[in-house]
Scaffold this motif. Structure first.
Motif, PDB file in Angstrom:
ATOM      1  N   GLY A  14       0.860  -1.179   0.000  1.00 39.61           N
ATOM      2  CA  GLY A  14       0.000   0.000   0.000  1.00 39.61           C
ATOM      3  C   GLY A  14       0.898   1.231   0.000  1.00 39.61           C
ATOM      4  O   GLY A  14       2.129   1.109  -0.090  1.00 39.61           O
ATOM      5  N   ILE A  52      -6.725  12.034  -0.093  1.00 37.69           N
ATOM      6  CA  ILE A  52      -5.817  12.020   1.054  1.00 37.69           C
ATOM      7  C   ILE A  52      -5.288  13.424   1.309  1.00 37.69           C
ATOM      8  O   ILE A  52      -4.796  14.078   0.388  1.00 37.69           O
ATOM      9  N   ARG A 133       0.273 -12.734  -3.779  1.00 41.61           N
ATOM     10  CA  ARG A 133       0.561 -13.729  -2.729  1.00 41.61           C
ATOM     11  C   ARG A 133       0.164 -13.190  -1.358  1.00 41.61           C
ATOM     12  O   ARG A 133       0.453 -12.038  -1.022  1.00 41.61           O
ATOM     13  N   VAL A 135       0.364 -13.840   2.943  1.00 42.79           N
ATOM     14  CA  VAL A 135       1.200 -14.491   3.957  1.00 42.79           C
ATOM     15  C   VAL A 135       0.321 -15.483   4.702  1.00 42.79           C
ATOM     16  O   VAL A 135      -0.767 -15.139   5.160  1.00 42.79           O
ATOM     17  N   ASP A 164       0.042  -4.180   6.119  1.00 47.53           N
ATOM     18  CA  ASP A 164      -1.095  -4.746   5.384  1.00 47.53           C
ATOM     19  C   ASP A 164      -2.440  -4.251   5.899  1.00 47.53           C
ATOM     20  O   ASP A 164      -3.423  -4.986   5.892  1.00 47.53           O
ATOM     21  N   ALA A 169      -3.379  -9.164   8.706  1.00 46.90           N
ATOM     22  CA  ALA A 169      -3.250 -10.601   9.012  1.00 46.90           C
ATOM     23  C   ALA A 169      -1.864 -10.880   9.591  1.00 46.90           C
ATOM     24  O   ALA A 169      -1.702 -11.756  10.446  1.00 46.90           O
ATOM     25  N   LEU A 187     -19.208   4.488   5.431  1.00 46.74           N
ATOM     26  CA  LEU A 187     -18.572   5.708   4.949  1.00 46.74           C
ATOM     27  C   LEU A 187     -18.859   5.794   3.458  1.00 46.74           C
ATOM     28  O   LEU A 187     -18.410   4.942   2.697  1.00 46.74           O
ATOM     29  N   TYR A 268     -17.630   2.271   2.225  1.00 43.64           N
ATOM     30  CA  TYR A 268     -16.664   1.561   3.071  1.00 43.64           C
ATOM     31  C   TYR A 268     -17.274   1.269   4.436  1.00 43.64           C
ATOM     32  O   TYR A 268     -17.988   2.119   4.986  1.00 43.64           O
ATOM     33  N   GLY A 300      -4.707   9.722   8.449  1.00 40.23           N
ATOM     34  CA  GLY A 300      -4.270   8.322   8.392  1.00 40.23           C
ATOM     35  C   GLY A 300      -2.954   8.134   7.657  1.00 40.23           C
ATOM     36  O   GLY A 300      -2.032   7.501   8.178  1.00 40.23           O
ATOM     37  N   PHE A 301      -2.862   8.702   6.459  1.00 42.08           N
ATOM     38  CA  PHE A 301      -1.642   8.490   5.673  1.00 42.08           C
ATOM     39  C   PHE A 301      -0.472   9.284   6.249  1.00 42.08           C
ATOM     40  O   PHE A 301       0.666   8.804   6.261  1.00 42.08           O
TER      41      PHE A 301
HETATM   42  C1  LIG Z   1     -12.773   6.691   2.757  1.00 42.74           C
HETATM   43  C2  LIG Z   1     -11.425   6.911   3.353  1.00 42.74           C
HETATM   44  C3  LIG Z   1     -10.937   8.196   3.367  1.00 42.74           C
HETATM   45  C4  LIG Z   1      -9.679   8.421   3.895  1.00 42.74           C
HETATM   46  N1  LIG Z   1      -9.231   9.706   3.894  1.00 42.74           N
HETATM   47  C5  LIG Z   1      -7.990   9.954   4.368  1.00 42.74           C
HETATM   48  C6  LIG Z   1      -7.458  11.298   4.361  1.00 42.74           C
HETATM   49  O1  LIG Z   1      -8.115  12.268   3.977  1.00 42.74           O
HETATM   50  N2  LIG Z   1      -6.187  11.495   4.803  1.00 42.74           N
HETATM   51  C7  LIG Z   1      -5.415  10.440   5.237  1.00 42.74           C
HETATM   52  O2  LIG Z   1      -4.241  10.664   5.596  1.00 42.74           O
HETATM   53  N3  LIG Z   1      -5.894   9.183   5.290  1.00 42.74           N
HETATM   54  C8  LIG Z   1      -7.164   8.908   4.872  1.00 42.74           C
HETATM   55  N4  LIG Z   1      -7.644   7.635   4.914  1.00 42.74           N
HETATM   56  C9  LIG Z   1      -6.795   6.585   5.456  1.00 42.74           C
HETATM   57  C10 LIG Z   1      -5.745   6.132   4.451  1.00 42.74           C
HETATM   58  O3  LIG Z   1      -6.372   5.701   3.279  1.00 42.74           O
HETATM   59  C11 LIG Z   1      -4.943   5.030   5.121  1.00 42.74           C
HETATM   60  O4  LIG Z   1      -4.379   5.527   6.324  1.00 42.74           O
HETATM   61  C12 LIG Z   1      -3.820   4.552   4.218  1.00 42.74           C
HETATM   62  O5  LIG Z   1      -4.344   4.015   3.025  1.00 42.74           O
HETATM   63  C13 LIG Z   1      -3.033   3.461   4.932  1.00 42.74           C
HETATM   64  O6  LIG Z   1      -2.068   2.951   4.080  1.00 42.74           O
HETATM   65  P1  LIG Z   1      -1.414   1.533   4.344  1.00 42.74           P
HETATM   66  O7  LIG Z   1      -0.397   1.377   3.268  1.00 42.74           O
HETATM   67  O8  LIG Z   1      -1.005   1.421   5.771  1.00 42.74           O
HETATM   68  O9  LIG Z   1      -2.601   0.466   4.184  1.00 42.74           O
HETATM   69  P2  LIG Z   1      -3.525   0.139   2.954  1.00 42.74           P
HETATM   70  O10 LIG Z   1      -3.700   1.315   2.056  1.00 42.74           O
HETATM   71  O11 LIG Z   1      -4.733  -0.501   3.531  1.00 42.74           O
HETATM   72  O12 LIG Z   1      -2.688  -0.951   2.118  1.00 42.74           O
HETATM   73  C14 LIG Z   1      -2.517  -2.274   2.586  1.00 42.74           C
HETATM   74  C15 LIG Z   1      -1.936  -3.146   1.473  1.00 42.74           C
HETATM   75  O13 LIG Z   1      -1.722  -4.454   2.015  1.00 42.74           O
HETATM   76  C16 LIG Z   1      -2.190  -5.434   1.112  1.00 42.74           C
HETATM   77  N5  LIG Z   1      -2.573  -6.610   1.914  1.00 42.74           N
HETATM   78  C17 LIG Z   1      -3.621  -6.700   2.784  1.00 42.74           C
HETATM   79  N6  LIG Z   1      -3.621  -7.906   3.371  1.00 42.74           N
HETATM   80  C18 LIG Z   1      -2.562  -8.593   2.866  1.00 42.74           C
HETATM   81  C19 LIG Z   1      -2.016  -9.904   3.100  1.00 42.74           C
HETATM   82  N7  LIG Z   1      -2.578 -10.750   3.973  1.00 42.74           N
HETATM   83  N8  LIG Z   1      -0.912 -10.291   2.433  1.00 42.74           N
HETATM   84  C20 LIG Z   1      -0.325  -9.444   1.536  1.00 42.74           C
HETATM   85  N9  LIG Z   1      -0.795  -8.187   1.277  1.00 42.74           N
HETATM   86  C21 LIG Z   1      -1.884  -7.767   1.946  1.00 42.74           C
HETATM   87  C22 LIG Z   1      -3.342  -4.776   0.380  1.00 42.74           C
HETATM   88  O14 LIG Z   1      -3.539  -5.364  -0.908  1.00 42.74           O
HETATM   89  C23 LIG Z   1      -2.863  -3.312   0.280  1.00 42.74           C
HETATM   90  O15 LIG Z   1      -2.129  -3.079  -0.916  1.00 42.74           O
HETATM   91  C24 LIG Z   1      -8.904   7.346   4.433  1.00 42.74           C
HETATM   92  C25 LIG Z   1      -9.417   6.054   4.434  1.00 42.74           C
HETATM   93  C26 LIG Z   1     -10.681   5.829   3.919  1.00 42.74           C
HETATM   94  C27 LIG Z   1     -11.228   4.425   3.935  1.00 42.74           C
END
Ligand SMILES: Cc1cc2nc3c(=O)[nH]c(=O)nc-3n(C[C@H](O)[C@H](O)[C@H](O)COP(=O)(O)OP(=O)(O)OC[C@H]3O[C@@H](n4cnc5c(N)ncnc54)[C@H](O)[C@@H]3O)c2cc1C
Length: 391
Positions: A14, A52, A133, A135, A164, A169, A187, A268, A300-301
């Motif tokens: 992500g 974001i 894949r 985990v 993830d 997981a 949402l 969501y 969040g990001f």
């Molecule tokens: C509607 C909405 C609006 C938002 N607005 C904002 C905002 O305005 N500002 C902000 O900062 N944040 C916002 N967020 C939050 C932001 O989207 C998240 O904080 C951010 O996407 C987190 O990134 P991440 O890489 O940690 O996780 P994610 O984006 O969830 O990515 C996780 C990755 O892991 C992979 N994965 C999952 N499980 C497995 C597994 N078992 N094995 C291998 N791969 C796996 C997935 O395919 C994915 O690619 C919002 C969220 C939502 C839902």
């Protein structure tokens, strides 16, 4: 033939996992990045409707590791305001001020960030990408951990990082407990065109069980973010685009004039989460796997990128040399620093949502008083602004 042990295996490509991979690759750390999604989906991510809010610090962090967001894809935010129910009195959570800054941050579509990060990862040449894949187990090996994938292949690394997402997981496989709170709400997110300018201000209204936010995009367009109980969400989802626009204009009290749908409706489940511990034996949690905040914070990001920065600082001891990556002392530093930074935001966002989501008259009164007090003492404003300044 067994593969040589890698320095770091990151589960989850992500935006946070890819940013971490780029930071580590720049330090000559060998990285394997694993994602459940196929390569084509990571290369051309679908528009998921999320906009974001990137702080200036986050944008600089991305640029520094070669993740370039095209300027034309960003929309400035000059002010963030919060309103209590039907009241027209609101408070400023953050506003652009200080030298040289004419915005508090930028809004960028999530899929634009993901695409830019993927292009950087592919161009780096130092990151091994394993896609399609999942985990299925974590084991131990001499000086590291083994990651068993669902095709029975195995990767060994000195450090495994879970990136993830909020239902991680990998977190569970590492035996790390978390508070996962399914709010039971939905949402809904949709891009709209409107007839009056938004003046680059984000607006949030809380009205009992309903929370509405408006995020200003380029020109006279905005993203609507609605937190709703399921029956209200289902009612809106059943409407035609025209009827949805009429209803949105009414719900947003004509604040930006008449609206017209300019994007698809995304739905969501609203789940927030926080891991009780951020590290285990040669395992660390980053991004939403560490803390998945309520979208009301719009951070969040930004918080995910801060986790990347803190983990890299702990691994390098600020001296740019990574020795035994994933040694327990380094992970303990990371866990302490990141936990200390996220706890106030976690508690503040939970308190805010509880207070503003409560429809009972006493809560309405407390809200009213809180807004009045906040206008004078502004504890939340202080929290948000000091967070924006530090991160
Ligand atoms: C509607 C909405 C609006 C938002 N607005 C904002 C905002 O305005 N500002 C902000 O900062 N944040 C916002 N967020 C939050 C932001 O989207 C998240 O904080 C951010 O996407 C987190 O990134 P991440 O890489 O940690 O996780 P994610 O984006 O969830 O990515 C996780 C990755 O892991 C992979 N994965 C999952 N499980 C497995 C597994 N078992 N094995 C291998 N791969 C796996 C997935 O395919 C994915 O690619 C919002 C969220 C939502 C839902």
């Amino acid at each position: 033939m067994s593969q040589p042990i890698k320095d770091v295996a990151i589960v989850g490509a992500g935006p946070v996992g890819m940013s971490l991979a780029m930071e580590l690759a720049a330090l000559d750390v060998s990285v394997t990045l694993i994602d459940a999604a196929p390569c084509t989906a990571l290369a051309s991510p679908d528009d998921d409707g999320r906009e974001i809010a990137l702080t200036h610090a986050s944008r600089k962090q991305l640029t520094a590791v070669g993740i370039d967001i095209p300027a034309g894809q960003m929309a400035p935010i000059r002010e963030a305001r919060l309103y209590n129910g039907a009241s027209s009195r609101g408070m400023t959570l953050a506003s652009a001020r200080g030298e040289g800054e004419d915005s508090i941050g930028q809004l960028v579509a999530n899929h634009v960030i993901r695409r830019a990060a993927f292009e950087a990862v592919q161009g780096s040449g130092r990151i091994e990408l394993v896609t399609g894949r999942r985990v299925s187990a974590l084991g131990t090996c001499s000086g590291g951990r083994s990651v068993l994938l669902d095709d029975q292949s195995q990767i060994t690394a000195r450090l495994v990082v879970a990136a993830d997402g909020r239902l991680s997981a990998t977190r569970r496989l590492a035996g790390l407990s978390a508070q996962v709170h399914d709010t039971g709400q939905r949402l809904l997110v949709r891009r709209m065109a409107h007839t009056r300018p938004h003046r680059e201000v984000t607006w949030s209204w809380f009205n009992g069980e309903r929370g509405l936010a408006l995020l200003p995009l380029a020109g006279d367009t905005a993203s609507l973010v609605m937190t709703l109980p399921p029956h209200q969400a289902e009612r809106l989802k059943a409407l035609s685009a025209e009827a949805f626009a009429t209803e949105a204009t009414r719900l947003y009290r004509n604040s930006v004039g008449e609206m017209r749908c300019s994007g698809a409706l995304h739905d969501y489940p609203l789940v927030v989460s926080r891991a009780d511990h951020l590290v285990a034996d040669r395992v660390a949690l980053v991004g939403d796997a560490a803390v998945g905040l309520h979208p009301v914070t719009a951070h969040g990001f930004n918080v995910g990128l801060a986790s990347v920065r803190r983990l890299v600082e702990a691994l390098t001891h600020h001296d740019q040399a990574v020795r035994d990556v994933g040694a327990p002392a380094q992970l303990a530093i990371y866990a302490r620093h990141h936990q200390r930074a996220i706890l106030p935001l976690w508690h503040a966002s939970r308190a805010l949502v509880t207070l503003y989501g409560d429809t009972r008259p006493p809560a309405r009164l407390v809200r009213h008083l809180a807004l009045g007090a906040a206008r004078r003492a502004a504890p939340l404003q202080w929290l948000m602004e000091s967070y924006l300044a530090r991160h």
